[in-house]
Design an enzyme around this catalytic site. Structure first.
Site, PDB file in Angstrom:
ATOM      1  N   ASP A 115      45.033 -29.882 -14.292  1.00  0.00           N
ATOM      2  CA  ASP A 115      44.589 -30.598 -15.486  1.00  0.00           C
ATOM      3  C   ASP A 115      44.898 -32.083 -15.248  1.00  0.00           C
ATOM      4  O   ASP A 115      45.546 -32.453 -14.262  1.00  0.00           O
ATOM      5  CB  ASP A 115      45.281 -30.065 -16.755  1.00  0.00           C
ATOM      6  CG  ASP A 115      44.465 -30.424 -18.007  1.00  0.00           C
ATOM      7  OD1 ASP A 115      43.609 -31.326 -17.939  1.00  0.00           O
ATOM      8  OD2 ASP A 115      44.683 -29.803 -19.068  1.00  0.00           O
TER       9      ASP A 115
HETATM   10  C1  NOJ Z   1      42.775 -32.641 -20.386  1.00  0.00           C
HETATM   11  C2  NOJ Z   1      42.450 -31.323 -21.036  1.00  0.00           C
HETATM   12  O1  NOJ Z   1      43.633 -30.579 -21.218  1.00  0.00           O
HETATM   13  C3  NOJ Z   1      41.450 -30.496 -20.255  1.00  0.00           C
HETATM   14  O2  NOJ Z   1      41.107 -29.382 -21.020  1.00  0.00           O
HETATM   15  C4  NOJ Z   1      40.257 -31.312 -19.903  1.00  0.00           C
HETATM   16  O3  NOJ Z   1      39.297 -30.531 -19.258  1.00  0.00           O
HETATM   17  C5  NOJ Z   1      40.713 -32.473 -19.037  1.00  0.00           C
HETATM   18  N1  NOJ Z   1      41.644 -33.291 -19.792  1.00  0.00           N
HETATM   19  C6  NOJ Z   1      39.560 -33.328 -18.532  1.00  0.00           C
HETATM   20  O4  NOJ Z   1      39.056 -34.111 -19.536  1.00  0.00           O
END
Ligand code: NOJ
Length: 736
Positions: A273
């Site tokens: 993430d």
């Molecule tokens: C953080 C989020 O937790 C995740 O779900 C998302 O896909 C990513 N950022 C990318 O934006």
């Protein structure tokens, strides 16, 4: 017979051509890998947010994937740099959070789950894929499969709620919809199952927080949807921010290697993430970014999203012997395999005029409307006030009546509010609308305008109050400790009730709010979550009876946020609540200490939830009859054949979501009080009866038992066929 042989031959040919294509891909991966320098390999493992500002790095082969670029002209421009200027011409993987639609926004995933309709959800994901791939995006970070049993966690909006079976069904439908028939089709949008794992179990619903989940519970509750989606071909997986039992997922070797690769045979790609590798430093799980990089890659991560640690430190780590070349090669293999699968080497570019042509296509809007219709849950309908009489005069008010942006919900980077059909825009097709704006946004506390609305109500036959949450109040990093309607929304509902006119409340929110006091102040309530672009038309049709509600609660509705987490499929306690215990205000003064007869419940918020999982009314009524199963005792290799007659006993043609629950009465560990094992949507005309059948394999009753084996334990079970998780009569059976 001949036809059967021919079909088998075709199937065998299809399988062997898939195997050949796969072998061909593996060969191409190996050939390319041979040619790559260590720096180029590391470059593939690096994902950044942005496009042309990284031209130099792309040309130097230092970037494998970008996120957040959705202009096809820019996508082609950066792709051209990668293909034409980098030494090996490896195309970029362009990604975006396409969570519930790209341009045409569908209901939030929690709303989609309320449809209990895998076909409509798959169709929604296909629409999202067609629209986003036309812009050059080939990878989405969806579906979110985090089991969420606590509405205080803002990200409940992004998932399918509290149940592993529903979550699996919805997840698989999304994966199929995104990825379509063939990976190398230009409309295939690679799915990313996230967040692996336990992110939705954040303590107290506080986003990013620690989760304490035992291995058994991971396997029985949190893993199944991931496993189901991987079996359905999900191409990628994202690690989660949180730690589970002290180990951040991005550094969890057991999770990423032993379970994901060894047990499940996943051959897709694993991405972190956003900076979740770097955040292991803050967790106190890594010394610094370099250490975090070594931990992540050694644990089994292939690609780094935005920590910049992989690009900065991997080479040194290899030189120092802290990362092996074999480990790097494996990660790069997973990335290249994905790029070959998607046909990016053959088709790196996109037709720049396509995106605008396919966005908001009439059939996309129709699909979004259908999904919004099916996602609305009727929670109350006193005196059958709904549907409202067509052509009657209604007063429309409330902060969500005409909130084109907020109605779209969380994670809608690319939905454009000028395309949103709000209820105010749509209701005129069915009613004479008097609109008196009162609260202008959900947190608004200014009540001065209520008087004008009350005055206008005199001319109306009924009042429809649109309340809920602004989009930003749910989603990532938007946890709440109290789940009541914000601002003066409850006061607005009460003020409308004071007029004596029938009051219908429509809630557009990102979670299951605590709306008990509001229910008492209205006649009917339709809970639509954030319904997306076509929400207004969908709701107008529902209010007018052109469509009939069929949505069912994908999460338990609580009376009070203090009850969270509260979910239907909890393990049986030794003192289950009986519903006749003494409540707070009935405890006598100076009562002596006693625990006799006391059970598991809160003294101050009643015995149970406000509405159970699976709950939802209709304008009609349904009657279940002749529910039976085909045997008293089953072998483990059997299937349970369930049959019943369902009758529409009311006046409207409607659809019932039939739910099948099972309970394993005695296990080697304590088992859930009920578990959803199947559902079906049955549509019936008024007065019509349908004979329905459903089959559940006995093997689907397996779970991870005391010995941590995945088995069906012999013994007694109960089964329910009902319209929600709290209704129906149990049928007993045995597994031998
Ligand atoms: C953080 C989020 O937790 C995740 O779900 C998302 O896909 C990513 N950022 C990318 O934006």
């Amino acid at each position: 017979m001949r036809i059967k042989h021919f079909v088998l031959l075709l199937a065998a040919l299809a399988c062997s051509s898939v195997a050949m294509a796969q072998a061909d891909i593996e060969q191409r991966v190996e050939e390319l890998l041979q040619k790559m320098t260590l720096e180029e390999k590391i470059g593939q493992m690096n994902q950044v947010s942005g496009g042309l500002q990284f031209s130099k790095e792309i040309a130097a082969g230092q970037i494998g994937s970008v996120l957040n670029i959705v202009d096809p002209v820019e996508v082609n421009a950066i792709q051209r740099i990668a293909v034409e200027q980098s030494r090996l011409g490896i195309p970029l993987l362009v990604s975006r959070d396409v969570i519930h639609g790209f341009r045409t926004i569908f209901p939030i995933p929690l709303g989609m789950a309320a449809t209990f309709d895998t076909a409509v959800v798959e169709r929604g994901a296909r629409v999202a894929a067609v629209e986003s791939t036309a812009a050059g995006v080939r990878w989405t970070f969806s579906p979110m499969l985090d089991i969420a049993r606590d509405s205080r966690w803002g990200r409940v909006a992004e998932g399918s709620g509290e149940d592993p079976y529903l979550d699996s069904q919805m997840g698989v439908a999304m994966v199929k919809g995104y990825q379509g028939e063939k990976f190398d089709d230009p409309t295939c949008l690679a799915a990313c199952v996230k967040h692996f794992v336990g992110y939705g179990a954040a303590e107290g619903g506080r986003d990013y927080n620690t989760a304490m989940i035992s291995e058994r519970s991971l396997r029985n509750t949190y893993f199944p949807a991931f496993k189901a989606c991987i079996d359905a071909g999900a191409l990628t997986l994202m690690t989660s921010f949180n730690d589970v039992d002290g180990v951040p997922s991005t550094g969890n070797k057991w999770l990423l290697k032993d379970v994901l690769r060894q047990e499940w045979g996943f051959d897709g790609m694993v991405v972190t993430d956003w900076n979740s590798s770097g955040e292991m430093v803050m967790h106190g799980f890594a010394e610094d970014l370099k250490d975090a990089t070594a931990i992540s890659i050694n644990a089994g991560v292939d690609m780094d999203m935005m920590s910049f640690g992989f690009i900065a430190h991997t080479k040194t780590l290899v030189e120092e012997g802290k990362l092996s070349m074999a480990t790097i090669d494996n990660a790069v293999r997973n990335i290249l395999r994905l790029k070959f699968r998607l046909g990016l080497f053959e088709n790196p570019y996109v037709d720049e005029s396509l995106a605008r042509k396919v966005a908001y296509a009439p059939e996309h809007l129709a699909a979004a409307k259908q999904c919004a219709v099916e996602s609305a849950i009727l929670l109350q309908n006193k005196g059958d006030v709904l549907p409202l009489k067509q052509n009657s005069t209604i007063l429309v008010t409330g902060p969500m009546a005409d909130a084109p942006y907020d109605q779209l919900g969380t994670w809608t980077f690319d939905g454009e509010e000028q395309y949103t059909v709000t209820p105010l825009k749509a209701l005129g097709a069915h009613f004479n609308v008097i609109n008196v704006p009162t609260l202008t946004y959900s947190r608004d506390k200014e009540t001065k305008s209520f008087k004008a609305a009350q005055k206008a109500a005199k001319k109306a036959d009924a009042i429809v109050v649109f309340v809920g949450e602004e989009a930003i109040l749910s989603g990532e990093a938007h946890s709440l400790s109290q789940l009541n309607l914000q601002g003066a929304q409850s006061e607005l509902i009460a003020a409308m009730k004071a007029t004596g006119k029938p009051v219908v409340v429509v809630v557009m929110a990102g979670r299951a709010l605590t709306i008990e006091r509001d229910l008492a102040q209205c006649d009917a309530m339709l809970y639509s979550f954030h319904p997306g672009t076509m929400g207004g038309e969908a709701l107008a049709d529902l209010l007018a009876g052109v469509a009939v509600p069929s949505g069912k609660a994908p999460m338990t509705f609580l009376r009070d946020s203090g009850q969270a987490p509260f979910y239907y499929n909890h393990p049986m306690t030794g003192r289950p609540n009986l519903g006749n215990e003494t409540l707070l205000n009935d405890i006598p003064l100076k009562a002596g200490q006693t625990s006799l007869g006391c059970t598991s419940f809160y003294l101050d918020s009643g015995y149970g939830p406000l509405f159970p999982f699976g709950y939802g009314l209709s304008y009609t009524t349904f009657e279940y009859k002749n529910i039976s199963i085909d045997k008293q005792a089953y072998d483990k290799s059997d299937s349970i054949h369930i049959s019943f007659d369902l009758t529409n006993t009311g006046k409207y043609e409607a659809t019932e979501v039939v739910q099948i629950y099972v309970r394993d009465l005695v296990g080697s560990v304590v088992r859930p009080v009920k578990e959803l094992k199947g559902f079906m949507r049955v549509s019936l005309k008024p007065g019509e009866t349908k004979h329905c059948e459903h089959e559940i394999a006995v093997s689907d009753l397996a779970y991870w038992n005391y010995d941590m084996e995945y088995v069906v334990e012999a013994g007694r079970f109960e089964l329910w066929v009902a319209g929600d998780s709290a209704s129906g009569e149990a049928l007993g059976f045995e597994v031998k």
